[in-house]
Motif scaffolding. Sequence first.
Motif, PDB file in Angstrom:
ATOM      1  N   SER A   1      -1.532   5.442   4.180  1.00  0.00           N
ATOM      2  CA  SER A   1      -1.814   4.326   3.276  1.00  0.00           C
ATOM      3  C   SER A   1      -1.443   3.000   3.931  1.00  0.00           C
ATOM      4  CB  SER A   1      -1.053   4.502   1.953  1.00  0.00           C
ATOM      5  OG  SER A   1       0.352   4.458   2.157  1.00  0.00           O
TER       6      SER A   1
ATOM      7  N   ASN B   1      -7.317  11.073  -5.429  1.00  0.00           N
ATOM      8  CA  ASN B   1      -6.738   9.823  -4.917  1.00  0.00           C
ATOM      9  C   ASN B   1      -6.156   9.986  -3.521  1.00  0.00           C
ATOM     10  OD1 ASN B   1      -7.413   8.325  -7.197  1.00  0.00           O
ATOM     11  ND2 ASN B   1      -5.480   8.778  -8.235  1.00  0.00           N
ATOM     12  N   THR B   2      -5.557  11.150  -3.260  1.00  0.00           N
ATOM     13  CA  THR B   2      -4.976  11.346  -1.934  1.00  0.00           C
ATOM     14  C   THR B   2      -6.066  11.530  -0.875  1.00  0.00           C
ATOM     15  OG1 THR B   2      -4.701  13.702  -2.425  1.00  0.00           O
ATOM     16  CG2 THR B   2      -2.810  12.269  -2.821  1.00  0.00           C
TER      17      THR B   2
ATOM     18  N   LEU C   1       0.622  11.004   3.952  1.00  0.00           N
ATOM     19  CA  LEU C   1      -0.081  10.083   3.065  1.00  0.00           C
ATOM     20  C   LEU C   1       0.517   8.685   3.048  1.00  0.00           C
ATOM     21  CD1 LEU C   1      -0.900  12.361   0.015  1.00  0.00           C
ATOM     22  CD2 LEU C   1      -2.516  11.260   1.563  1.00  0.00           C
TER      23      LEU C   1
ATOM     24  N   THR D   1     -10.087   6.354   3.476  1.00  0.00           N
ATOM     25  CA  THR D   1     -10.030   4.898   3.686  1.00  0.00           C
ATOM     26  C   THR D   1      -9.361   4.564   5.010  1.00  0.00           C
ATOM     27  OG1 THR D   1      -9.953   4.503   1.301  1.00  0.00           O
ATOM     28  CG2 THR D   1      -9.198   2.717   2.731  1.00  0.00           C
TER      29      THR D   1
ATOM     30  N   ILE E   1      -7.178   8.114   0.160  1.00  0.00           N
ATOM     31  CA  ILE E   1      -6.296   7.433   1.113  1.00  0.00           C
ATOM     32  C   ILE E   1      -6.654   7.839   2.537  1.00  0.00           C
ATOM     33  CG2 ILE E   1      -3.925   7.354   1.995  1.00  0.00           C
ATOM     34  CD1 ILE E   1      -2.958   7.412  -0.897  1.00  0.00           C
TER      35      ILE E   1
ATOM     36  N   ALA F   1       0.833  -1.208   0.000  1.00  0.00           N
ATOM     37  CA  ALA F   1       0.000   0.000   0.000  1.00  0.00           C
ATOM     38  C   ALA F   1       0.865   1.254   0.000  1.00  0.00           C
ATOM     39  CB  ALA F   1      -0.923  -0.011   1.212  1.00  0.00           C
TER      40      ALA F   1
ATOM     41  N   ALA G   1       1.328   4.202  -3.021  1.00  0.00           N
ATOM     42  CA  ALA G   1       1.050   5.617  -2.751  1.00  0.00           C
ATOM     43  C   ALA G   1       2.227   6.530  -3.072  1.00  0.00           C
ATOM     44  CB  ALA G   1       0.653   5.793  -1.286  1.00  0.00           C
TER      45      ALA G   1
END
Length: 404
Positions: free
Chosen positions: A257, A54-55, A253, A61, A58, A34, A38
Motif C-alpha cells: 500500500s 480490497n486487499t 499488504l 494498484t 492494493i 496509505a 490498510a
Amino acid sequence: MRRRAMSLHPDTNTLNSYFDYNATTPMAGETMAAIQAALPLFANPSSNTLLAKNTKHIVSTARQNMAALLGAKPEQIFFTSGGSESNNWAIKGVLYPQLPKPGHIITTAIEHPSVLSTLGYFEQEHGFSVTYLKPDHSGAISTSQVENAIKPNTQLISIMTANNETGRLQPIESIAKLAQQRAIPFHVDAVQQVGKTPFSCTELGVDFASVSAHKFYGPKGIGCLYIKEPHNLNPLIHGGGQEDGMRSGTENLLALSGLAAAAEQASIHIEQWHGKAWQQKQLLMQLLDQSWLPVSFNGALSNQDALTNCLNASINGLRGEALALRLELNHGIQVSIGSACSNNKQKQLSHVLSAMQISEQTIQSAIRISFGQFTTEQDIRYLVAALEAEASALLGIGGKIANG
C-alpha cells in the motif's frame, strides 16, 4: 482519554539536517496515510472471499503504479523485498540454468555489493569468469568498453544505471542495444535512479531492472524486479503461486500500500523533484566554491551525467569520518562516508572511488551529500556553514590526514 492522532507527515525538524537521501528517504505523508488506511484490512489477497476484494485491489494498484513509473506493463512487475533481492533474483535466475556450461559475465567495479558479491559467488563456486570494467575518472563506463569485453560465451551483462556514491549515470540505452544485438541478457540495478529522474524500461530496452521503494519515499522492505520476458526467468520462490508463480508467499499488504502511494507520487512529481534537486545542487556547489574550504568534487557534476540530488566531495586534508561525526554530534546533520550497505563492514576505502583512480588521501576525505524533496535552500546554507565550522575546528585540533 482521547488518543492523539498519528502524524502523517515526516518530522521536519529532523529533515532540516538530513543529507543522506541516497541511503534512504523518509516516507512521504501520502505513503504513511496509505499504510494507515490498510491497517484494518486483513484478508489474504489469494482468497476468493468478498473480504479479499480490497486487499486484491492494493496488490493490483501497486503493480499498476510501479509499471507506470517504470514505463512497463503490469505483468512485467514482480514484487520483492527490495533492491538486493531483486539483484540476486535477476542474476541467479539467468546464471543457474547455465551451471552445466558456465560462461562469461560483464559487470563494473563500482556496482552495489549485492551485485558484486553475487557475481563473486558464481565466479568462485561455479567457475564463471567475470570482467569488472573500470570507470574513468568521472565514474563513467563507456559502451565501447562493454563491446570490447564481450566474448562468444558471454551470458550476462549487469550494470547499475546510477552509482549510489557519486550519482554517475551510465549509457544504459546504448549498452542495451549492444546486448540485444548479441542476444545477451542485460540486467540493470536501477535502485538509485528510479523516482529521481524519468525512467522507462521499455525505452531503454533492458531485460531486468531492480527497484527499491525506500529510495523514493516509500517503505523499507518492498521493491520489485522488472522482467521483460517473465517466461525466460525461473521462479524465485515456489509455493502458493503468488506473483504469477514467480515469487510465492503471502503478499506484504502494508508495504504494498505504501509502495503504491510512493510510486504514484513519484510519477506525478518526478520532473518537479528533478528540477528542484538540480537547483539545490548548483547552490551547494556554488556555496562550497565561495567558501574558504579546500573542496574537490569526485565524479561527474552535470545534470546530464549524474543524479541531481547527489554530490561526492572531499575537503582536502580532513578525514571524512571525523567530519561526518562532528556534523552529526554538533549540528544534527547526517551525511555519508560511503554506501549504507557497506558501513557495517570492516573499514576500507570506497571501492567506487578507488576504481575511479582517485587518490587514497582524497578518498579518506570524501563525504557523500544527498538531498531530496524535503530539503530547502535554507538547509543547504546551514550545511555549508556547519561544514566551515567543523572543518575549522578539526584543523585546529589536528584532525588532518597525515601525509605519506
